[in-house]
Design an enzyme around this catalytic site. Structure first.
Site, PDB file in Angstrom:
ATOM      1  N   ASP A 147      -1.037  -2.964  -3.484  1.00 46.59           N
ATOM      2  CA  ASP A 147      -1.278  -1.595  -3.008  1.00 46.59           C
ATOM      3  C   ASP A 147      -1.716  -0.656  -4.128  1.00 46.59           C
ATOM      4  O   ASP A 147      -1.480   0.550  -4.072  1.00 46.59           O
ATOM      5  CB  ASP A 147      -0.018  -1.038  -2.326  1.00 46.59           C
ATOM      6  CG  ASP A 147       0.421  -1.885  -1.139  1.00 46.59           C
ATOM      7  OD1 ASP A 147      -0.478  -2.326  -0.377  1.00 46.59           O
ATOM      8  OD2 ASP A 147       1.628  -2.124  -0.992  1.00 46.59           O
ATOM      9  N   ARG A 148      -2.345  -1.208  -5.140  1.00 48.97           N
ATOM     10  CA  ARG A 148      -2.849  -0.438  -6.285  1.00 48.97           C
ATOM     11  C   ARG A 148      -1.738   0.293  -7.046  1.00 48.97           C
ATOM     12  O   ARG A 148      -1.997   1.265  -7.750  1.00 48.97           O
ATOM     13  CB  ARG A 148      -3.936   0.570  -5.847  1.00 48.97           C
ATOM     14  CG  ARG A 148      -5.185  -0.105  -5.279  1.00 48.97           C
ATOM     15  CD  ARG A 148      -5.803  -1.041  -6.305  1.00 48.97           C
ATOM     16  NE  ARG A 148      -7.082  -1.581  -5.888  1.00 48.97           N
ATOM     17  CZ  ARG A 148      -7.261  -2.830  -5.440  1.00 48.97           C
ATOM     18  NH1 ARG A 148      -6.221  -3.632  -5.307  1.00 48.97           N
ATOM     19  NH2 ARG A 148      -8.448  -3.267  -5.127  1.00 48.97           N
ATOM     20  N   MET A 149      -0.500  -0.172  -6.895  1.00 49.95           N
ATOM     21  CA  MET A 149       0.621   0.407  -7.635  1.00 49.95           C
ATOM     22  C   MET A 149       0.807  -0.388  -8.928  1.00 49.95           C
ATOM     23  O   MET A 149       1.854  -1.009  -9.173  1.00 49.95           O
ATOM     24  CB  MET A 149       1.880   0.392  -6.766  1.00 49.95           C
ATOM     25  CG  MET A 149       1.789   1.272  -5.531  1.00 49.95           C
ATOM     26  SD  MET A 149       1.659   3.032  -5.954  1.00 49.95           S
ATOM     27  CE  MET A 149       3.346   3.350  -6.477  1.00 49.95           C
TER      28      MET A 149
END
Length: 206
Positions: A184-186
């Site tokens: 999640d692009r975290m």
């Protein structure tokens, strides 16, 4: 293009060394063990005195507490940039491992003895090539390059000397960031920042 995406999955980056050189040593060993092609390939970004940026891939030839070292023609574009503006950035793009390392710092030329030792460790053809290529200069044709190489090989059939315009450059880091892709692009971003002679570790938002 908008549909080209990849989901990163894995454990979060929580366990890091107390200093960035140790951490880089671990990750570099991982990249070698993983069989990545040319794990020592790094993108070097420079800028002229007038602020014109330039980037290219070069090969890391050594690293330690002093910094990250590569070798080049000092009269090349990157050599001229670093003479005018001795600041640079490096990126190690280990995409297959969902990792990258970013380095920012100042550029210094290594001692001549270090350059000579490395030059003599290179294959004969690479040593002649260092003489033959006026790196970044315009040439009329491939034949011109090949002819110059042949002439220099005939001049030094065994042990070419070290060119006075060629040598090592060390990027002395002020910041080193370790990036690891997450879902999640975290992503994890851990930055070591040099302050008052010691390294400060900070986590950055992805």
């Amino acid at each position: 293009m908008a549909g080209l995406r990849r989901s990163y999955n894995g454990e979060p980056l929580l366990d890091v060394a107390d200093d960035p050189v140790t951490q880089f040593t671990r990750w570099f060993a991982d990249a070698v063990d993983a069989g990545l092609p040319e794990p020592n390939a790094m993108i070097l970004a420079t800028s002229s005195a007038g602020g014109r940026p330039s980037a290219r891939t070069v090969l890391l030839k050594g690293f330690d507490e002093q910094g990250f070292t590569f070798f080049t023609n000092y009269e090349s574009r990157k050599g001229r940039d670093l003479a005018e503006n001795p600041r640079a950035s490096l990126v190690f793009p280990w995409h297959a491992m969902r990792r990258q390392v970013r380095v920012e710092g100042s550029a210094v030329r290594v001692a001549r003895e270090e350059t000579e030792a490395y030059f003599r460790s290179r294959p004969y053809g690479s040593r002649i090539g260092a003489w033959a290529s006026r790196q970044s200069a315009v040439v009329r044709s491939r034949e011109e390059l090949d002819q110059r190489y042949a002439e220099l090989a005939a001049r030094w059939p065994e042990d070419p000397p070290v060119p006075d315009f060629w040598g090592g450059i060390r990027i002395v880091p002020s910041e080193i960031e370790f990036w690891q892709g997450q879902a999640d692009r975290m992503h994890d971003r851990l930055r070591f920042r040099r302050s008052a002679g010691r390294w400060i570790l900070e986590r950055l938002a992805p």
